[in-house]
Design a protein around this motif. Sequence first.
Motif, short mmCIF file in Angstrom:
data_model
loop_
_atom_site.label_atom_id
_atom_site.label_comp_id
_atom_site.label_asym_id
_atom_site.label_seq_id
_atom_site.Cartn_x
_atom_site.Cartn_y
_atom_site.Cartn_z
N SER A 177 -4.02 6.96 0.05
CA SER A 177 -3.01 5.94 0.32
C SER A 177 -2.61 5.32 -1.01
N ALA A 178 -1.43 5.69 -1.48
CA ALA A 178 -0.99 5.23 -2.80
C ALA A 178 -0.87 3.71 -2.82
N LEU A 179 -0.35 3.16 -1.73
CA LEU A 179 -0.13 1.72 -1.68
C LEU A 179 -1.45 0.96 -1.86
N ASN B 253 0.05 11.27 1.63
CA ASN B 253 0.02 9.82 1.45
C ASN B 253 0.09 9.06 2.79
N LYS B 254 -0.18 7.79 2.69
CA LYS B 254 -0.06 6.84 3.82
C LYS B 254 -1.09 7.10 4.91
N ASP C 227 -3.38 5.24 5.59
CA ASP C 227 -3.67 3.95 6.23
C ASP C 227 -2.75 3.67 7.41
N ARG C 228 -1.79 4.59 7.62
CA ARG C 228 -0.91 4.48 8.78
C ARG C 228 -1.26 5.60 9.76
N ASP D 49 10.99 8.01 0.27
CA ASP D 49 10.10 7.14 1.07
C ASP D 49 8.71 7.70 1.32
N ALA D 50 8.41 8.87 0.79
CA ALA D 50 7.06 9.40 1.01
C ALA D 50 6.05 8.65 0.14
N GLY D 51 6.54 8.02 -0.95
CA GLY D 51 5.62 7.23 -1.77
C GLY D 51 5.57 7.65 -3.23
N LYS D 52 6.58 8.37 -3.69
CA LYS D 52 6.61 8.85 -5.08
C LYS D 52 6.54 7.70 -6.09
N THR D 53 7.37 6.67 -5.87
CA THR D 53 7.40 5.55 -6.81
C THR D 53 6.06 4.82 -6.80
N THR D 54 5.52 4.63 -5.61
CA THR D 54 4.24 3.92 -5.50
C THR D 54 3.14 4.70 -6.22
N LYS E 115 12.90 2.24 -9.08
CA LYS E 115 12.86 2.20 -7.64
C LYS E 115 14.16 1.65 -7.06
P1 G4P Z 1 9.67 6.96 -2.73
O1 G4P Z 1 9.61 6.60 -4.18
O2 G4P Z 1 9.06 8.30 -2.45
O3 G4P Z 1 11.02 6.81 -2.13
O4 G4P Z 1 8.73 5.96 -1.92
P2 G4P Z 1 8.17 4.53 -2.32
O5 G4P Z 1 7.05 4.66 -3.26
O6 G4P Z 1 9.29 3.64 -2.64
O7 G4P Z 1 7.55 4.13 -0.92
C1 G4P Z 1 8.33 3.99 0.25
C2 G4P Z 1 7.74 2.96 1.17
O8 G4P Z 1 6.44 3.40 1.59
C3 G4P Z 1 7.51 1.61 0.48
O9 G4P Z 1 7.65 0.61 1.48
C4 G4P Z 1 6.05 1.68 0.07
O10 G4P Z 1 5.47 0.41 -0.08
C5 G4P Z 1 5.46 2.43 1.24
N1 G4P Z 1 4.22 3.15 0.90
C6 G4P Z 1 3.97 3.93 -0.17
N2 G4P Z 1 2.70 4.39 -0.13
C7 G4P Z 1 2.15 3.90 1.00
C8 G4P Z 1 0.85 4.00 1.57
O11 G4P Z 1 -0.06 4.64 1.08
N3 G4P Z 1 0.67 3.33 2.75
C9 G4P Z 1 1.64 2.59 3.35
N4 G4P Z 1 1.35 1.97 4.47
N5 G4P Z 1 2.88 2.46 2.81
C10 G4P Z 1 3.12 3.11 1.65
P3 G4P Z 1 8.95 -0.25 1.63
O12 G4P Z 1 8.70 -1.20 2.72
O13 G4P Z 1 10.15 0.65 1.74
O14 G4P Z 1 9.07 -0.94 0.24
P4 G4P Z 1 8.27 -2.21 -0.27
O15 G4P Z 1 8.99 -3.35 0.37
O16 G4P Z 1 6.86 -2.07 0.18
O17 G4P Z 1 8.42 -2.16 -1.74
#
Ligand code: G4P
Length: 536
Positions: A258-260, A141-142, A144-145, A22-27, A48
């Motif tokens: 912020s990967a997302l 990462n993240k 934006d939070r 959940d740290a954002g590896k997949t993103t 994922k």
């Molecule tokens: P993982 O592979 O390390 O397990 O992590 P993954 O990329 O699946 O990211 C875990 C959750 O964190 C996902 O949300 C993803 O959208 C969110 N996320 C990743 N990068 C960022 C970021 O930079 N900012 C924010 N705010 N969130 C981020 P989720 O709700 O679990 O999945 P989804 O419904 O969005 O797909």
Amino acid sequence: MNQNIRCEIERRRTFAIISHPDAGKTTLTEKFLLYGGAIQTAGSVKGKQSDKHAVSDWMDLEKQRGISITSSVLQFEYDGYCINILDTPGHQDFSEDTYRTLMAADSAVMVIDAAKGIEPQTRKLFKVCAMRDIPIFTFINKMDREARDPFDLLDELEREFGIGTYPMNWPIGCGRSFKGVYDREARAVLSFDDAHRGRERIHGVHCDISDTETLDRLIGEDMRRTLVDQVELLDGASFDFDLDAVRHGKLSPVFFGSALNNFGVEPFLMHFLKMTTSPLPRVASGTPIDPFDEGFTAFVFKIQANMNKAHRDRIAFMRICSGRFERGREYYHVQGDKSFRLSQPQQMMAAEREIVEQAYAGDIIGVFDPGIFSIGDTVCEKGQRVRFEGIPVFAPEHFAMVEQVDSMKRKQFAKGMNQIAQEGAIQIFFEPNSGLERVIVGVVGVLQFEVLEYRIKNEYGCDLRRSALPYSQIRWIKDQTIDPKTLKLSHDTKWVQDYRGQNLLIFTSEWAIRWVLEDNPGLELAEFSKDSDTQE
Ligand code: G4P
């Protein structure tokens, strides 16, 4: 060496992405692919769902996919580089394979959730990377939070991991007030705009830090003042940038983003590619093998069984260490002392599985294995005498006593347990002088117990009885000439032997290890065991 082959090898970068779930590896992986043009829109990276599935669907999922090559390695092109990303499965899939994958990487990208900092899985994976001193690049990462204080996060990395950190950029605010990052090299601010929500490449606004007027407009006067103060502090206090220290795993360049939102991803990728090296030499029989050597060499780092009953073959994943691989040519399997042709060698290009015609040092190929390979095996040109150093056996953390239910099926049971252990999915141990129908199984991730049960039943037709054991730590006795019967062991410590007859101890806690060491002066214990089968 042929100039063409040299160029191909030079442009390769092979790295693993490590993180806690959940740290954002997949993103982040998905955004890399987006920049590389390998995918057109975000949301199409496979793997994922497989990371997140419930335990019960796992078998079905594996069956559907046949052999899950998708989550293993991805190859794509970016800016002239040919990039191999190795996935390190997490969640319930966490297993010894996760660690072994790191043996095939030349560097690692560590993704950290800015609100959480270092988490347990990050810690475990980091430890394995540190064993080989591979360069580690941190992506926080993240942003934006709501996030923890960036100075705090760096401090935690340095304290816990004993490495230096060098922030390449610096965040301006976080959460709702995240305004962007300050690029220390360019001395400019890259402003954050979440309008695209990460669906496309972004080209943020660059603004020089001395341009007070524009900066005030972009991030506000208060934030500009805070930034200037923090930058001054950073320039004065942080480690100096030292590329040599980075390449030896002693200094981790840190990036915030912020990967997302695609924010900070492309600058990260560009810096990362410049700072990492082309494939690194691997040691064989005590001598480093130059990746640019003409002769093809590779080692097997992972074996994946086919969960489909109709196809009992497996896929062996190899990391190419030198030269070029060509489909259809005859190669030599050192441990089996046999020449053979690799049939249907495969590689992952973005999200597709492809048959490869040729591959180069740094690349990973998957080959169908009729059951001849073991983890750590070497494959090379005919007539060569190369043998790569073995892959360590990683300490299992969960143990169970496994017994066969039907005594008529002793042979199948023993065969199944041995084969599955040979693939490296589980480790098996024996109580000294006990029979083969009772085995202690150790695993790194608990899902492996279910995989074992499923496979022994479906592939070997045996039912198992499994009872959990309270042990969580394992140590090999360094001096194997010591007779374990002469050791003073407490009731919560057990003496067992591995399949090679090596003596080791299993413990219920770290404390128990300390007690044994105190009670037995001179006793030395090792956390990892080198697989002696693959040593000269
Ligand atoms: P993982 O592979 O390390 O397990 O992590 P993954 O990329 O699946 O990211 C875990 C959750 O964190 C996902 O949300 C993803 O959208 C969110 N996320 C990743 N990068 C960022 C970021 O930079 N900012 C924010 N705010 N969130 C981020 P989720 O709700 O679990 O999945 P989804 O419904 O969005 O797909």
